[in-house]
Design a protein around this motif. Structure first.
Motif, PDB file in Angstrom:
ATOM      1  N   GLY A   1      -7.065  -7.312  -1.290  1.00 47.77           N
ATOM      2  CA  GLY A   1      -6.780  -5.902  -1.042  1.00 47.77           C
ATOM      3  C   GLY A   1      -5.429  -5.682  -0.390  1.00 47.77           C
ATOM      4  N   VAL A   2      -5.107  -6.500   0.596  1.00 52.62           N
ATOM      5  CA  VAL A   2      -3.798  -6.370   1.260  1.00 52.62           C
ATOM      6  C   VAL A   2      -2.683  -6.711   0.286  1.00 52.62           C
ATOM      7  N   MET A   3      -2.918  -7.692  -0.576  1.00 46.31           N
ATOM      8  CA  MET A   3      -1.926  -8.049  -1.585  1.00 46.31           C
ATOM      9  C   MET A   3      -1.691  -6.875  -2.537  1.00 46.31           C
ATOM     10  N   LEU A   4      -2.741  -6.159  -2.874  1.00 50.41           N
ATOM     11  CA  LEU A   4      -2.590  -5.003  -3.761  1.00 50.41           C
ATOM     12  C   LEU A   4      -1.820  -3.872  -3.099  1.00 50.41           C
ATOM     13  N   PHE A   5      -2.219  -3.479  -1.880  1.00 54.22           N
ATOM     14  CA  PHE A   5      -1.599  -2.275  -1.330  1.00 54.22           C
ATOM     15  C   PHE A   5      -0.267  -2.531  -0.644  1.00 54.22           C
ATOM     16  N   THR A   6       0.078  -3.764  -0.328  1.00 50.34           N
ATOM     17  CA  THR A   6       1.416  -3.989   0.241  1.00 50.34           C
ATOM     18  C   THR A   6       2.406  -4.535  -0.766  1.00 50.34           C
ATOM     19  N   GLY A   7       1.961  -5.361  -1.696  1.00 46.68           N
ATOM     20  CA  GLY A   7       2.892  -5.991  -2.612  1.00 46.68           C
ATOM     21  C   GLY A   7       2.940  -5.350  -3.979  1.00 46.68           C
ATOM     22  N   VAL A   8       1.804  -5.264  -4.629  1.00 40.23           N
ATOM     23  CA  VAL A   8       1.758  -4.795  -6.011  1.00 40.23           C
ATOM     24  C   VAL A   8       2.141  -3.324  -6.108  1.00 40.23           C
ATOM     25  N   ALA A   9       1.649  -2.508  -5.197  1.00 41.08           N
ATOM     26  CA  ALA A   9       1.940  -1.076  -5.252  1.00 41.08           C
ATOM     27  C   ALA A   9       3.426  -0.792  -5.061  1.00 41.08           C
ATOM     28  N   GLU A  10       4.111  -1.589  -4.274  1.00 41.78           N
ATOM     29  CA  GLU A  10       5.539  -1.377  -4.057  1.00 41.78           C
ATOM     30  C   GLU A  10       6.374  -1.846  -5.238  1.00 41.78           C
ATOM     31  N   LEU A  11       5.855  -2.799  -6.009  1.00 39.84           N
ATOM     32  CA  LEU A  11       6.608  -3.323  -7.144  1.00 39.84           C
ATOM     33  C   LEU A  11       6.400  -2.521  -8.421  1.00 39.84           C
ATOM     34  N   LEU A  12       5.419  -1.625  -8.435  1.00 43.72           N
ATOM     35  CA  LEU A  12       5.189  -0.786  -9.607  1.00 43.72           C
ATOM     36  C   LEU A  12       6.280   0.275  -9.731  1.00 43.72           C
TER      37      LEU A  12
ATOM     38  N   TYR B   1      -4.740   2.889  -2.723  1.00 47.53           N
ATOM     39  CA  TYR B   1      -6.050   3.248  -2.176  1.00 47.53           C
ATOM     40  C   TYR B   1      -7.116   2.239  -2.587  1.00 47.53           C
ATOM     41  N   GLY B   2      -7.024   1.721  -3.792  1.00 43.59           N
ATOM     42  CA  GLY B   2      -7.964   0.684  -4.217  1.00 43.59           C
ATOM     43  C   GLY B   2      -7.819  -0.584  -3.387  1.00 43.59           C
ATOM     44  N   GLY B   3      -6.587  -0.963  -3.082  1.00 43.20           N
ATOM     45  CA  GLY B   3      -6.350  -2.138  -2.241  1.00 43.20           C
ATOM     46  C   GLY B   3      -6.853  -1.928  -0.829  1.00 43.20           C
ATOM     47  N   MET B   4      -6.637  -0.732  -0.295  1.00 47.32           N
ATOM     48  CA  MET B   4      -7.155  -0.442   1.043  1.00 47.32           C
ATOM     49  C   MET B   4      -8.678  -0.484   1.068  1.00 47.32           C
ATOM     50  N   ALA B   5      -9.313   0.058   0.026  1.00 41.42           N
ATOM     51  CA  ALA B   5     -10.772   0.035  -0.046  1.00 41.42           C
ATOM     52  C   ALA B   5     -11.288  -1.399  -0.153  1.00 41.42           C
ATOM     53  N   MET B   6     -10.598  -2.237  -0.933  1.00 39.17           N
ATOM     54  CA  MET B   6     -10.997  -3.642  -1.043  1.00 39.17           C
ATOM     55  C   MET B   6     -10.880  -4.355   0.291  1.00 39.17           C
ATOM     56  N   ALA B   7      -9.783  -4.116   0.987  1.00 40.77           N
ATOM     57  CA  ALA B   7      -9.577  -4.770   2.281  1.00 40.77           C
ATOM     58  C   ALA B   7     -10.616  -4.316   3.297  1.00 40.77           C
ATOM     59  N   LEU B   8     -10.919  -3.030   3.323  1.00 39.15           N
ATOM     60  CA  LEU B   8     -11.944  -2.532   4.248  1.00 39.15           C
ATOM     61  C   LEU B   8     -13.330  -3.076   3.901  1.00 39.15           C
TER      62      LEU B   8
END
Length: 103
Positions: A63-74, A87-94
């Motif tokens: 989840g952290v990989m999604l919302f910090t890395g992938v979302a910024e590279l899109l 938001y999906g990455g944050m939900a996964m991390a939570l």
């Protein structure tokens, strides 16, 4: 009619004036590589052990990989996709944190 030199140089933007044209930078790439390595190590340890004990931490790292890395590279033009990934990455991390503390 030719324009004066001062107006010709003002029409062309400088590379430092437009930060979006420079690229995403090193932070999202570092987060993507770092949390990707943590996720790989966690999944490798889970594969080598008989009992699955780290599923919560794997979800947190993914989840952290999604919302910090992938979302910024899109592409920033796809705002809904970027927001959905964040938001999906944050939900996964939570969810991973809840599984770690409760389960």
């Amino acid at each position: 009619m030719e324009q004066p030199a001062a107006t010709r140089t003002e029409q062309t933007p400088r590379p430092d004036e437009n930060p979006a044209a420079a690229g995403p930078g090193w932070r999202p790439v570092f987060c993507l590589i770092g949390f990707g390595l943590l996720l790989t190590v966690t999944l490798t340890i889970d594969a080598l052990r008989d009992a699955s004990t780290m599923s919560g931490s794997a979800l947190v790292y993914a989840g952290v990989m999604l919302f910090t890395g992938v979302a910024e590279l899109l592409d920033p033009a796809a705002r809904r996709l970027v927001a959905g990934v964040r938001y999906g990455g944050m939900a996964m991390a939570l969810l991973g944190l809840v599984l770690q503390f409760v389960g």
